[in-house]
Scaffold this active site. Structure first.
Site, PDB file in Angstrom:
ATOM      1  N   ASP A 129     -35.801 -19.151  30.718  1.00  0.00           N
ATOM      2  CA  ASP A 129     -35.197 -19.174  32.052  1.00  0.00           C
ATOM      3  C   ASP A 129     -35.836 -20.251  32.922  1.00  0.00           C
ATOM      4  O   ASP A 129     -35.390 -20.498  34.044  1.00  0.00           O
ATOM      5  CB  ASP A 129     -35.276 -17.803  32.718  1.00  0.00           C
ATOM      6  CG  ASP A 129     -36.698 -17.290  32.880  1.00  0.00           C
ATOM      7  OD1 ASP A 129     -37.642 -17.970  32.433  1.00  0.00           O
ATOM      8  OD2 ASP A 129     -36.867 -16.193  33.455  1.00  0.00           O
ATOM      9  N   SER A 130     -36.843 -20.932  32.383  1.00  0.00           N
ATOM     10  CA  SER A 130     -37.404 -22.111  33.047  1.00  0.00           C
ATOM     11  C   SER A 130     -36.352 -23.200  33.206  1.00  0.00           C
ATOM     12  O   SER A 130     -36.536 -24.145  33.984  1.00  0.00           O
ATOM     13  CB  SER A 130     -38.607 -22.649  32.259  1.00  0.00           C
ATOM     14  OG  SER A 130     -38.311 -22.746  30.875  1.00  0.00           O
TER      15      SER A 130
ATOM     16  N   ASP B 235     -34.428 -16.021  26.639  1.00  0.00           N
ATOM     17  CA  ASP B 235     -34.962 -15.233  27.753  1.00  0.00           C
ATOM     18  C   ASP B 235     -33.874 -14.353  28.360  1.00  0.00           C
ATOM     19  O   ASP B 235     -32.727 -14.793  28.510  1.00  0.00           O
ATOM     20  CB  ASP B 235     -35.495 -16.161  28.852  1.00  0.00           C
ATOM     21  CG  ASP B 235     -37.002 -16.318  28.810  1.00  0.00           C
ATOM     22  OD1 ASP B 235     -37.681 -15.443  28.236  1.00  0.00           O
ATOM     23  OD2 ASP B 235     -37.501 -17.312  29.364  1.00  0.00           O
TER      24      ASP B 235
ATOM     25  N   LYS C 261     -36.611 -12.482  24.752  1.00  0.00           N
ATOM     26  CA  LYS C 261     -37.906 -12.315  25.421  1.00  0.00           C
ATOM     27  C   LYS C 261     -37.662 -11.701  26.786  1.00  0.00           C
ATOM     28  O   LYS C 261     -36.720 -12.071  27.478  1.00  0.00           O
ATOM     29  CB  LYS C 261     -38.633 -13.651  25.584  1.00  0.00           C
ATOM     30  CG  LYS C 261     -40.019 -13.504  26.243  1.00  0.00           C
ATOM     31  CD  LYS C 261     -40.786 -14.830  26.260  1.00  0.00           C
ATOM     32  CE  LYS C 261     -40.274 -15.775  27.323  1.00  0.00           C
ATOM     33  NZ  LYS C 261     -40.542 -15.269  28.715  1.00  0.00           N
TER      34      LYS C 261
ATOM     35  N   GLU D 116     -39.850 -10.161  30.429  1.00  0.00           N
ATOM     36  CA  GLU D 116     -41.113 -10.244  31.162  1.00  0.00           C
ATOM     37  C   GLU D 116     -41.552  -8.875  31.670  1.00  0.00           C
ATOM     38  O   GLU D 116     -40.733  -8.005  31.947  1.00  0.00           O
ATOM     39  CB  GLU D 116     -40.976 -11.192  32.356  1.00  0.00           C
ATOM     40  CG  GLU D 116     -40.819 -12.646  31.994  1.00  0.00           C
ATOM     41  CD  GLU D 116     -40.839 -13.546  33.218  1.00  0.00           C
ATOM     42  OE1 GLU D 116     -41.206 -13.060  34.307  1.00  0.00           O
ATOM     43  OE2 GLU D 116     -40.489 -14.733  33.091  1.00  0.00           O
TER      44      GLU D 116
ATOM     45  N   GLU E  62     -49.479 -15.599  29.653  1.00  0.00           N
ATOM     46  CA  GLU E  62     -49.341 -16.762  30.530  1.00  0.00           C
ATOM     47  C   GLU E  62     -50.386 -16.762  31.639  1.00  0.00           C
ATOM     48  O   GLU E  62     -50.555 -15.777  32.360  1.00  0.00           O
ATOM     49  CB  GLU E  62     -47.942 -16.820  31.154  1.00  0.00           C
ATOM     50  CG  GLU E  62     -47.746 -18.035  32.054  1.00  0.00           C
ATOM     51  CD  GLU E  62     -46.310 -18.294  32.451  1.00  0.00           C
ATOM     52  OE1 GLU E  62     -46.074 -19.262  33.209  1.00  0.00           O
ATOM     53  OE2 GLU E  62     -45.416 -17.556  32.005  1.00  0.00           O
TER      54      GLU E  62
END
Length: 347
Positions: A83-84, A122, A152, A154, A222
């Site tokens: 999602d970056s 993501d 993935k 978070e 991270e």
């Protein structure tokens, strides 16, 4: 009787021959929709084997077909459609604005370009927090519509652990993500490193353990201090993937644009993380090429004869000029004749 036995043996021999010539791997039941050469396609089994051997796992983000092809060619193990993209592709200041539909566009493009790496997508902010059923539905779309192999997510709250477990139970491989979780910057107070005090450091390890218990096959760590990452890596049976977490993780991940030094604009320069090593200054090369192109076009140097490959024969040209003149386009005919003269190779 003997003739029947001979025919049966012949058919059996042919079947065995076909099976040995098959490109399906011996250890799979179904071939699946993708080429299943175990020496090429990266699977969870390959990652687990690398982890057991102590070989670092390489992960890089990709967001489109060209970047995916580059990762594929370089032999990167895991391609993360992060999602970056919200920041490095769409120009936002955070990862929050990107939608699931936008992520799926990126996923499909990457899936067309990366044939070897394990593909991970993501789950974007706002698509899995409400309930486990929402999380499963989103994860299913990422695989079915995006062409990914895994997802993935978070965070490590109780609801995230439950969501991760539900997704795994739905038959979808999951990577967890702890430490700095960019989707939670509202709570964290910005992009701040985690694990820098006792309580926070313990939480990183405990959360990673909980994600492992939920069935995650790997966990991203991270922006945590190296000793904290080392502790989590030692405590876990699954591989850890570090980003700004030091050298003691089971593997590393970096953002494609960051490691290549692609973004020269001040907007991106201010958000490029200091933990990222730039392995190239591609942005400078791009800027130089664009400026050179602009100059050559402005001076009418490009395109010259060598980049104007499509020819018209002399007889066809004469006929074309005649037709233009019949139509009253004398000026156009003169322009065409002059262009043909200028395109002739210099003697």
């Amino acid at each position: 009787m003997a003739s029947s036995l001979t025919r049966n043996c012949s058919r059996f021999s042919k079947a065995i021959s076909v099976r040995f010539m098959s490109n399906l791997p011996e250890n799979t039941v179904y071939g699946g929709p993708k080429p299943q050469n175990p020496n090429q396609r990266v699977t969870l089994t390959h990652l687990r084997q690398k982890h057991r051997r102590g070989e670092p796992i390489t992960v890089v983000t990709a967001y489109d077909y060209p970047s995916a092809v580059h990762l594929d060619t370089a032999g990167i193990d895991v391609c993360l459609v992060g999602d970056s993209a919200s920041m490095v592709v769409h120009g936002h200041d955070t990862t929050l604005p990107i939608s699931l539909d936008e992520m799926l566009v990126h996923c499909r493009a990457v899936a067309r370009g990366a044939k070897r790496p394990l593909l991970v997508g993501d789950l974007p902010f706002g698509t899995y927090e409400s309930s486990s059923s929402q999380a499963v539905d989103t994860a299913v779309r990422v695989l079915k519509e995006g062409g990914m192999d895994a997802i993935k997510l978070e965070g490590g709250s109780a609801s995230r652990i439950t969501a991760a477990k539900a997704i795994v139970e739905a038959g979808i491989a999951v990577i967890g993500h702890v430490g700095l979780t960019p989707q939670a910057i509202s709570v964290l107070g910005g992009f701040r490193p985690q694990g820098r005090n006792i309580a926070s450091a313990v939480k990183v390890v405990e959360t990673a353990m909980a994600l492992q218990e939920a069935g995650c096959f790997s966990v991203v760590l991270e922006c945590v201090p190296p000793p904290v990452a080392a502790a989590a890596t030692s405590a876990l049976k699954i591989p850890t993937i570090g980003i700004g977490a030091g050298p003691f993780c089971s593997g590393q991940v970096l953002v494609y644009h960051d490691l290549l030094g692609m973004m020269q604009h001040p907007h991106h320069a201010k958000v490029t993380p200091k933990f990222c090593k730039q392995y190239a200054n591609v942005g400078e090369v791009i800027n130089k090429a664009l400026m050179e192109y602009k100059e050559e076009v402005s001076k009418k140097v490009f395109p010259g004869p060598s980049h104007s490959p499509y020819k018209i024969t002399a007889s066809e040209l004469d006929g074309f000029l005649t037709e233009l003149q019949k139509l009253g386009f004398d000026k156009a005919a003169s322009a065409a004749a002059l262009a043909a003269e200028n395109m002739e190779p210099s003697k």
